[in-house]
Design an enzyme around this catalytic site. Structure first.
Site, PDB file in Angstrom:
ATOM      1  N   ASP A   2       0.651  -0.891  -0.228  1.00  0.00           N
ATOM      2  CA  ASP A   2       0.078   0.004   0.313  1.00  0.00           C
ATOM      3  C   ASP A   2       1.017   1.292   0.320  1.00  0.00           C
ATOM      4  O   ASP A   2       2.164   1.163   0.725  1.00  0.00           O
ATOM      5  CB  ASP A   2      -0.930  -0.156   1.597  1.00  0.00           C
ATOM      6  N   ASN A  50     -10.200  -3.704  -6.084  1.00  0.00           N
ATOM      7  CA  ASN A  50     -10.043  -2.320  -6.827  1.00  0.00           C
ATOM      8  C   ASN A  50     -10.595  -2.670  -8.430  1.00  0.00           C
ATOM      9  O   ASN A  50     -10.068  -1.163  -9.027  1.00  0.00           O
ATOM     10  CB  ASN A  50      -8.352  -2.762  -6.518  1.00  0.00           C
TER      11      ASN A  50
HETATM   12  C1  IPE Z   1      -1.459   0.077  -3.811  1.00  0.00           C
HETATM   13  O1  IPE Z   1      -0.732   1.518  -3.423  1.00  0.00           O
HETATM   14  C2  IPE Z   1      -1.585  -0.245  -5.138  1.00  0.00           C
HETATM   15  C3  IPE Z   1      -2.682  -1.609  -5.582  1.00  0.00           C
HETATM   16  C4  IPE Z   1      -4.108  -1.395  -4.710  1.00  0.00           C
HETATM   17  C5  IPE Z   1      -2.793  -1.650  -6.525  1.00  0.00           C
HETATM   18  P1  IPE Z   1      -2.317   2.615  -3.773  1.00  0.00           P
HETATM   19  O2  IPE Z   1      -2.879   3.189  -4.791  1.00  0.00           O
HETATM   20  O3  IPE Z   1      -3.482   1.557  -2.685  1.00  0.00           O
HETATM   21  O4  IPE Z   1      -1.436   3.625  -2.981  1.00  0.00           O
HETATM   22  P2  IPE Z   1      -2.826   4.668  -1.743  1.00  0.00           P
HETATM   23  O5  IPE Z   1      -3.224   4.047  -1.104  1.00  0.00           O
HETATM   24  O6  IPE Z   1      -3.135   6.008  -3.137  1.00  0.00           O
HETATM   25  O7  IPE Z   1      -1.229   5.779  -1.121  1.00  0.00           O
HETATM   26 MG    MG Z   2      -4.042   1.961  -0.952  1.00  0.00          MG
END
Ligand code: IPE
Ligand code: MG
Length: 233
Positions: A2, A50
Site C-alpha cells: 500500500d 480495486n
Molecule cells: C497500492 O497502492 C497498490 C494497489 C492497490 C494496486 P495504492 O494505490 O492503494 O496507494 P495509496 O493508498 O493511494 O497511497
Molecule cells: Mg491504498
C-alpha cells in the site's frame, strides 16, 4: 502493498508513476525475501475491491501487470521462482490470464521458493467460492458435511496446499486487514510500517522479519506451556 498513490502524490507525480515504482519494489521484495530465507511470499497485488477505482487507473494497473509478467517469465524460469496465484483470476483480462497460465506452468516444478500473487482476490469471495465447491462435492457424495474439519474444508480455498502465512506486513501506515487471507491469517503475526510500498527495501523486510522472530506464538497456549521452567536453565 500500500502507498503507491501517496508516494506519487508526495512528488507531484501521477498515481500510475507510483504503481510503476511499486512494480520495482515487487522485484526487490521477491529476491529480498528469498535471500532472507523466506520460502513463500504472497503479494496482495489487486483486490476484488480495486475494480472500483477510476477505470483509467484499473486499466493502467492491468497494463503494468501484463508488462511485469512478460518481463518476469524468463527471469522466474532462470532463477527457479515458482509462480502461483490466488483470487478469481478468470476475471482478469485474457492477455494477463494467458501470461499467468504460461508462467505458472513453466515454473511448477520449482520447490525452493514460491511467489504468490493475489489477483482479483478477496477473502469473502474466496470463502463463497469454497462454500460453493464444497456444496457441489457434497452433492456428488465426495464430502460429508457432518464430518467436515478445517483440514477437509480448507482444501476448497484458493490457498489449498499452501501453508498459512506466519507474518503479514502492511505498508503505508494503514492498520487494516482489507479482506486479505482472513481465514489463513488466523494465527499470523502482523507488522505495520509507515514505509510507502515503492520505498520498501530489503532492509525494511529484514526489520519486519527480525521483529517477527522476537515474538512468541502461543496458539492459545500459555507461555509456561511453551517454555517449561526446567528448560530455561
Ligand atoms: C497500492 O497502492 C497498490 C494497489 C492497490 C494496486 P495504492 O494505490 O492503494 O496507494 P495509496 O493508498 O493511494 O497511497
Ligand atoms: Mg491504498
Amino acid at each position: 502493498m500500500d502507498g503507491n498513490g501517496r508516494w506519487a502524490k508526495q512528488r507531484g507525480l501521477p498515481r500510475i508513476e507510483g504503481h510503476r515504482r511499486g512494480v520495482e519494489a515487487v522485484r526487490t521484495a521477491t529476491y529480498a525475501a528469498r535471500d532472507l530465507g523466506v520460502k513463500m511470499l504472497t503479494l496482495y497485488a489487486f483486490s476484488a475491491e480495486n475494480w472500483n477505482r477510476p477505470k483509467e487507473e484499473v486499466g493502467a494497473l492491468m497494463g503494468l501487470l501484463e508488462l511485469y509478467l512478460k518481463k518476469e517469465l524468463e527471469t522466474f524460469v532462470r532463477d527457479r521462482v515458482r509462480l502461483r496465484t490466488i483470487g478469481r483470476t478468470e476475471g482478469l483480462p485474457p492477455g494477463v490470464q494467458r501470461l499467468l497460465a504460461a508462467t505458472i506452468e513453466r515454473t511448477r516444478e520449482f520447490t525452493d521458493y514460491t511467489l504468490v500473487l493475489a489477483l482479483n482476490y478477496g477473502s469473502r469471495s474466496e470463502i463463497l467460492d469454497a462454500a460453493r465447491a464444497y456444496a457441489a462435492a457434497v452433492g456428488t457424495g465426495a464430502e460429508r458435511p457432518g464430518e467436515a474439519t478445517w483440514a477437509s474444508f480448507s482444501k476448497y480455498l484458493y490457498t489449498a496446499s499452501m501453508p498459512d502465512p506466519d507474518l503479514v506486513i502492511r505498508t503505508s501506515g494503514e492498520t487494516r486487514v482489507s479482506n486479505f487471507l482472513l481465514m489463513q491469517a488466523a494465527y499470523a503475526e502482523f507488522y505495520f510500517t509507515p514505509v510507502l510500498w515503492p520505498d520498501f527495501t530489503k532492509s525494511d523486510l529484514a526489520a519486519a522479519i527480525a521483529d517477527y522472530s522476537r515474538r512468541e506464538r502461543r496458539y492459545g497456549q500459555t507461555s509456561e506451556q511453551l517454555r517449561p521452567a526446567s528448560s530455561t536453565t
